[in-house]
Scaffold this active site. Structure first.
Site, PDB file in Angstrom:
ATOM      1  N   GLU A   1      -4.778  -1.996  14.195  1.00  8.26           N
ATOM      2  CA  GLU A   1      -5.385  -1.142  13.176  1.00  8.26           C
ATOM      3  C   GLU A   1      -6.709  -0.616  13.710  1.00  8.26           C
ATOM      4  O   GLU A   1      -7.530  -1.375  14.215  1.00  8.26           O
ATOM      5  CB  GLU A   1      -5.671  -1.887  11.863  1.00  8.26           C
TER       6      GLU A   1
ATOM      7  N   ASN B   1      -1.254 -10.753   8.884  1.00  8.82           N
ATOM      8  CA  ASN B   1      -2.262  -9.708   9.021  1.00  8.82           C
ATOM      9  C   ASN B   1      -3.577 -10.188   8.433  1.00  8.82           C
ATOM     10  O   ASN B   1      -3.675 -10.490   7.244  1.00  8.82           O
ATOM     11  CB  ASN B   1      -1.829  -8.435   8.288  1.00  8.82           C
ATOM     12  N   GLU B   2      -4.593 -10.313   9.290  1.00  8.30           N
ATOM     13  CA  GLU B   2      -5.967 -10.574   8.886  1.00  8.30           C
ATOM     14  C   GLU B   2      -6.140 -11.793   7.979  1.00  8.30           C
ATOM     15  O   GLU B   2      -6.614 -11.686   6.843  1.00  8.30           O
ATOM     16  CB  GLU B   2      -6.560  -9.335   8.201  1.00  8.30           C
TER      17      GLU B   2
ATOM     18  N   GLN C   1       0.795  -1.221   0.000  1.00 12.16           N
ATOM     19  CA  GLN C   1       0.000   0.000   0.000  1.00 12.16           C
ATOM     20  C   GLN C   1       0.829   1.273   0.000  1.00 12.16           C
ATOM     21  O   GLN C   1       0.321   2.331  -0.390  1.00 12.16           O
ATOM     22  CB  GLN C   1      -0.954   0.000   1.194  1.00 12.16           C
TER      23      GLN C   1
END
EC number: 3.2.1.21
Length: 493
Positions: free
Chosen positions: A398, A213-214, A68
Site C-alpha cells: 500500500e 493487513n496491518e 471498503q
C-alpha cells in the site's frame, strides 16, 4: 482539505496521522510532492525526457479491501462484521456512512478487473471477507461466499492478473467479536481454520498469500485508542490484540505450509512507518523509541527475531505461553510493506503509551488527509529492512494519497497531486533498489474511491472515481499515468 471532526466521531488512525498537519491544501489547487502547484483546469501528467527503469519482473499492482469496496452486505449469506456494527452506530463515521454498498465491487468485479487489465497491472491484492466465508466465524463454509472469490480469481487470471488474496483486512465477523475477538486467544485457531478453507477453494490458482493487513493498526486504533472497530480502549486490549494476531498469523502460516500448496508464496502485510522526533519541541528519544515499538517492532521483531521489544515486555509477558514465540517466528516468503509517511512523536503523559503526535518538519507538504508527504521515509524503511531484518523480499503493498479530483471541461478526471505523490515514492523505491533493498513490487492504494473507514466517503484514494449515485467508474489522470508505468516498467523523473 483536511477533513474536520464532527461531534461524537472518532477517526482513528486517519485523525492521529493528520493531527500535526501544519498546512492544508487550499481550494482546488493541489501541491505535488515536488512542491509544484497544479491548477484544476490545467493539471497534466509530469513530463520529463528522463526516466528510471525498474528491474525485469517487477510487479505492478493495486490493492483494495473487502469492506471498503465490496458492498452487498447481506448478499448470499454474508454475516455481519465489526465494521458493519461500528458504521451503523450513529456518530462513529462521518455522515453516518456505511459499507453496505461501498463501491459495489461484489456486483461489478468484472468491470473492475477490466480496469486493472486495461491499465496493464500484473497483480491485484484483494482481501477475503471472513464473514462471507464463515458468517458465524467458525464452522462450515458458506459456499456462496467462496463462489464469489472463485469467480474473481478466474476473472483475474483470464486477464493475465495474478491474484494476491489477503485473508484479513479488518472485517472480523461480529459473531467472533461477541466471543472476545482478537482479545480471545482461541482466535488464533479459528483464523488458521478459516485460512485453510479459503486456500482449499482458490489455492489451486492463487499462489501469493497474505495473512494479515496491518495488525498494529487493528490493535492500536481498534483496541487501544479506539475509533476503529471494535472500538475498544486500553493497553491490555491493545497487547492482547497484537499478540493474538501475531499468533494467528503464525498458525495460519504453519497450517498453509503444511497443506503444501504447489508454488505457494506465504507472507503478511505490516504498516511500518519510521518514527522521528516532533518538530518545534525538545527531542524525546524515549517517546520515539516507545512509539516505534508500539507501532512497528511488536510485529516485526516477533516475526523476524522471535521476541518482543524489551521496552514492551511488561505488556506482553503475561500473554505469552510455551511455544508461542516459536509459532510466531515463522519463515515467510515475502513481507508486504504499507507506507504512507513518517510519524513524528513527542512525550505526552496523557497518551496511552506516554507519547503523542507532533508537528512534521517545517515546509512538509500534506495530503488532503493531513498526512505528511515524505517519500524519503519509504526509502529509509526499505533500507532498514535490508540492514536490520536480513533483507527479505519486500513488496510495497500500500502506498497512495487522498487528494481532491475534479472533472475538467474535456470530461477528464484530473488528480495531478496524486501523480506527483506516487511518482516521488516510486523514485524513492528505485533508489532503495539501487542501494540493495530487496524490493520486488509495488501495489498502489487504491484502485477505486472507497469507504475510507471513519471518514466514510469524504476522502478519495482511488485511481478511479466512483459516482456515489450511479456507481459509474471514471478513470482519473493518475489511472492512465500509472498504467503507462506498469506497461513500460519505467518512471519519469
Amino acid at each position: 482539505m483536511i477533513a474536520k471532526e464532527c461531534p461524537g466521531v472518532t477517526l482513528g488512525r486517519r485523525r492521529f496521522l493528520g493531527a500535526a498537519a501544519a498546512t492544508a491544501l487550499v481550494g482546488a489547487d493541489l501541491v505535488g510532492g515536488t512542491g509544484t502547484l497544479i491548477a484544476p483546469a490545467t493539471a497534466q501528467q509530469p513530463v520529463s525526457p528522463r526516466s528510471v527503469r525498474f528491474p525485469d519482473g517487477f510487479v505492478w499492482g493495486a490493492s483494495t479491501s473487502s469492506y471498503q469496496i465490496e458492498g452487498a452486505a447481506t448478499a448470499d449469506g454474508r454475516g455481519s462484521s465489526i465494521w458493519d456494527t461500528l458504521s451503523h452506530t450513529p456518530g462513529k463515521v462521518l455522515n453516518d456512512d456505511t459499507g453496505d454498498i461501498a463501491a459495489d465491487h461484489y456486483n461489478r468485479y468484472l468491470e473492475d478487473v477490466a480496469l486493472m487489465a486495461d491499465a496493464g497491472l500484473s497483480a491485484y491484492r484483494f482481501s477475503v471477507a471472513w464473514p462471507r466465508i464463515q458468517p458465524s466465524g467458525t464452522g462450515p463454509a458458506n459456499a456462496k461466499g467462496l463462489d464469489f472469490y472463485d469467480r474473481l480469481v478466474d476473472a483475474l487470471l483470464r486477464r493475465g492478473i495474478e491474484p494476491w488474496p489477503c485473508l484479513y483486512h479488518w472485517d472480523l465477523p461480529q459473531a467472533l467479536q461477541d466471543r472476545g475477538g482478537w482479545t480471545n486467544r482461541d482466535i488464533a485457531s479459528w483464523f488458521a481454520d478459516y485460512a485453510l478453507i479459503v486456500a482449499g477453494r482458490i489455492g489451486d490458482r492463487a499462489k501469493n498469500w497474505v495473512m494479515l493487513n496491518e495488525p498494529s493498526v487493528v490493535a492500536i486504533f481498534g483496541h487501544g485508542l479506539g475509533g476503529h472497530a471494535p472500538d475498544l480502549r486500553g493497553r491490555e486490549n491493545y497487547a492482547a490484540a497484537i499478540h493474538h494476531q501475531n499468533l494467528a498469523q503464525g498458525r495460519a502460516l504453519s497450517a498453509l505450509r503444511a497443506a503444501g500448496g504447489k508454488d505457494w508464496k506465504l507472507g503478511t502485510v505490516l504498516s511500518v512507518q519510521p518514527v522521528k522526533p516532533a518538530t518545534g519541541q525538545p527531542p524525546n528519544e524515549e517517546a520515539v523509541a516507545k512509539w516505534d515499538a508500539v507501532w512497528n517492532r511488536v510485529c516485526l521483531d516477533p516475526l523476524f527475531k522471535g521476541e518482543y521489544p524489551e521496552n514492551m515486555g511488561v505488556d506482553f509477558q503475561p500473554l505469552i505461553k510455551a511455544g508461542d514465540m516459536e509459532m510466531i517466528h515463522q519463515p515467510i516468503d515475502f513481507l508486504g510493506l504499507n507506507y504512507y509517511s513518517r510519524m513524528h512523536q513527542t512525550a505526552d503523559p496523557a497518551g496511552l503509551f506516554g507519547t503523542g503526535f507532533g508537528a512534521s518538519p517545517e515546509g512538509t507538504k500534506h495530503t488532503d488527509m493531513g498526512w505528511p508527504v515524505e517519500p524519503d521515509g519509504l526509502y529509509e524503511q526499505l533500507i532498514e529492512f535490508r540492514d536490520r531484518y536480513g533483507n527479505p523480499p519486500v513488496y510495497v503493498t500500500e502506498n497512495g494519497a487522498s487528494y481532491a479530483d475534479w472533472v475538467s471541461p474535456s470530461g477528464k478526471a484530473e488528480d495531478g497531486g496524486r501523480i506527483f505523490y506516487i511518482r516521488d515514492h516510486l523514485l524513492a523505491c528505485h533508489r532503495a533498489i539501487q542501494d540493495g533493498a530487496n524490493l520486488r513490487g509495488y501495489f498502489v492504494w487504491t484502485l477505486l474511491d472507497n469507504f475510507e473507514w471513519g471518514f466514510g466517503y469524504t476522502q478519495h484514494f482511488g485511481l478511479v472515481q466512483v459516482d456515489r449515485e450511479t456507481m459509474e467508474r471514471r478513470p482519473k489522470a493518475s489511472y492512465y499515468w500509472y498504467g503507462d508505468i506498469a506497461k513500460s516498467n519505467t518512471v519519469p523523473m
